[in-house]
Design an enzyme around this catalytic site. Sequence first.
Site, PDB file in Angstrom:
ATOM      1  N   GLN A  17       2.707  -5.129  -6.490  1.00  0.00           N
ATOM      2  CA  GLN A  17       2.710  -6.490  -5.929  1.00  0.00           C
ATOM      3  C   GLN A  17       2.154  -6.613  -4.506  1.00  0.00           C
ATOM      4  O   GLN A  17       1.379  -7.526  -4.214  1.00  0.00           O
ATOM      5  CB  GLN A  17       4.134  -7.068  -5.953  1.00  0.00           C
ATOM      6  N   SER A  18       2.569  -5.716  -3.618  1.00  0.00           N
ATOM      7  CA  SER A  18       2.265  -5.944  -2.196  1.00  0.00           C
ATOM      8  C   SER A  18       0.763  -6.011  -1.924  1.00  0.00           C
ATOM      9  O   SER A  18       0.267  -6.989  -1.359  1.00  0.00           O
ATOM     10  CB  SER A  18       2.906  -4.842  -1.344  1.00  0.00           C
ATOM     11  N   LEU A  72     -11.892   3.345 -13.365  1.00  0.00           N
ATOM     12  CA  LEU A  72     -12.507   4.536 -12.791  1.00  0.00           C
ATOM     13  C   LEU A  72     -11.452   5.620 -12.651  1.00  0.00           C
ATOM     14  O   LEU A  72     -10.415   5.398 -12.022  1.00  0.00           O
ATOM     15  CB  LEU A  72     -13.032   4.155 -11.394  1.00  0.00           C
ATOM     16  N   THR A  74     -10.596   8.437 -10.740  1.00  0.00           N
ATOM     17  CA  THR A  74     -11.071   8.965  -9.449  1.00  0.00           C
ATOM     18  C   THR A  74     -10.822  10.459  -9.327  1.00  0.00           C
ATOM     19  O   THR A  74     -11.180  11.064  -8.327  1.00  0.00           O
ATOM     20  CB  THR A  74     -10.409   8.216  -8.282  1.00  0.00           C
ATOM     21  N   ASN A  96      -2.473   0.529  -1.478  1.00  0.00           N
ATOM     22  CA  ASN A  96      -1.028   0.634  -1.207  1.00  0.00           C
ATOM     23  C   ASN A  96      -0.424   1.746  -2.065  1.00  0.00           C
ATOM     24  O   ASN A  96       0.602   1.580  -2.706  1.00  0.00           O
ATOM     25  CB  ASN A  96      -0.300  -0.704  -1.437  1.00  0.00           C
ATOM     26  N   PHE A  97      -1.101   2.894  -2.039  1.00  0.00           N
ATOM     27  CA  PHE A  97      -0.560   4.062  -2.721  1.00  0.00           C
ATOM     28  C   PHE A  97       0.582   4.654  -1.913  1.00  0.00           C
ATOM     29  O   PHE A  97       0.753   4.341  -0.735  1.00  0.00           O
ATOM     30  CB  PHE A  97      -1.645   5.135  -2.886  1.00  0.00           C
ATOM     31  N   GLU A 139       9.992  -3.525  -3.129  1.00  0.00           N
ATOM     32  CA  GLU A 139      10.444  -4.758  -2.484  1.00  0.00           C
ATOM     33  C   GLU A 139      11.848  -4.690  -1.858  1.00  0.00           C
ATOM     34  O   GLU A 139      12.030  -4.890  -0.662  1.00  0.00           O
ATOM     35  CB  GLU A 139      10.405  -5.889  -3.530  1.00  0.00           C
ATOM     36  N   ASP A 168       7.118  -7.400  -0.403  1.00  0.00           N
ATOM     37  CA  ASP A 168       5.816  -7.225  -1.051  1.00  0.00           C
ATOM     38  C   ASP A 168       4.821  -8.310  -0.639  1.00  0.00           C
ATOM     39  O   ASP A 168       3.828  -8.039   0.038  1.00  0.00           O
ATOM     40  CB  ASP A 168       5.982  -7.264  -2.577  1.00  0.00           C
ATOM     41  N   GLY A 246      18.509 -21.563  12.995  1.00  0.00           N
ATOM     42  CA  GLY A 246      18.027 -22.152  14.245  1.00  0.00           C
ATOM     43  C   GLY A 246      19.153 -22.775  15.051  1.00  0.00           C
ATOM     44  O   GLY A 246      20.332 -22.493  14.829  1.00  0.00           O
ATOM     45  N   GLY A 247      18.779 -23.636  15.989  1.00  0.00           N
ATOM     46  CA  GLY A 247      19.766 -24.238  16.891  1.00  0.00           C
ATOM     47  C   GLY A 247      20.446 -25.466  16.313  1.00  0.00           C
ATOM     48  O   GLY A 247      21.348 -26.031  16.939  1.00  0.00           O
TER      49      GLY A 247
END
Length: 424
Positions: A17-18, A72, A74, A96-97, A139, A168, A246-247
Amino acid sequence: MTKALEGVRILDFTHVQSGPTCTQLLAWFGADVIKIERPGVGDITRGQLRDVPNADSLYFTMLNHNKRSLTLDTKNKKGREILEELVKICDVMVENFAPGVLDRMGLTWERVQELNPRIILASIKGFGPGPFEDYKVYENIAQCAGGSASTTGFDDGPPTVTGAQIGDSGTGLHLALGIVTALFQREKTGRGQKVLAAMQDGVLNLCRVKLRDQQRLAHGPLKEYPQYPNGKFGDAVPRAGNASGGGQPGWILKCKGWETDPNAYVYFITQAPVWKDICTVIGKPEWITDPNYAKPEARLPHLKDIFATIEEWTKTKTKFEVMDICSEHDIPCGPILSMKEIAEDQALRETGTIVEVDHPERGRYLSVGNPIKLSDSVSEVKRSPLLGEHNEDILRNVLKFDDRTVLEALESGALGAAPSIAAK
Ligand code: CAO
């Protein structure tokens, strides 16, 4: 109309995913994204969480729009040669291996630069340099390591992960920014560079308000947290339930139908400038002048009771009625929308944030389109490629191989079996 990243060629060595979310964004902006996949298998998500037998899963199709697929191997000599030819002519290589995989393939940064000194090598890893740098990460691990899980959930419950894929898809977004920034710098220097987005860092960047609160904690209790004034604070930021980060204090409140509809809720913010309107709308005009309620600081110890009182009012209305009434008074609130409601939302379809895409194996499906709109760059959403669909196309039209070299490549086994559909 042109596309912002037209002319940029991306060697997309990403999976799961990432990384794919990053290259999908670049493809939507017009980059030519060539996804390298292992012959016969492809990105593992093609076969994960399948809903239609023998068709690429939604997991894959929704993360890989507008790309071309080249299979391919590799680790095959010819495959490695083809990969290096692609490195020579691409502007960016994204991967992202797990740590070390690219080096084991022989594609060290030194080798990559030797092949193409202008290339940008962009990587997602779980962790940056440090004790965990060799770890594989998914994730939820990133959500836990980046400070999100420890600060999400309720005080009396365990750490909780969020449905938003901040580890991710969040890191994919960070990486995309790193890539276009590096491309911009290359315009001036002529040099490529390495870009690293670690998932832990990306999550922490999205949790920066919690690091803010960690430091505020040293100066006293966090008064906008539900633990104040009766609960306990330890030495780390606690889980704040549905309190606003938040505020302006906020909380999720029940609406009409909550007994049977798990999403009949509204997020209600007691924004200070519209406090008078809130009091009027919920039938508590006396709170406008009551010193226990009139000023934001005075209200902090009573937030629980205040929200309980507002809820008595919201329970009499549907979440959309609450929205309508509140918007007339500029009171910020938002409906809790189910995925079903979002999928059916016409306005999101009109802006292209939700799109219907056709696919030869699975038919029509819904996807999230490009959430970032440029006024001078069209963004069309095209279906994801079938495995190896563009093998010949890339050999001939990108690598400019002649008939003999194409045949040689196909016969070497580096690309695996012939693709199932002719390249377009
Ligand atoms: N041809 C030949 N081999 C290939 C190939 C190809 N086209 N594509 C990948 N491979 C090989 C790699 O060379 C590697 O082999 P070696 O380990 O023998 O060198 C192998 O496939 C597996 O790579 P991997 O370790 O990255 O894959 P994994 O499934 O074991 O781990 C993941 C997946 C995601 C945990 C890991 O890649 C990772 O930590 N990535 C970085 C963080 C990240 O992006 N996580 C988000 C994932 S989405 O939730």
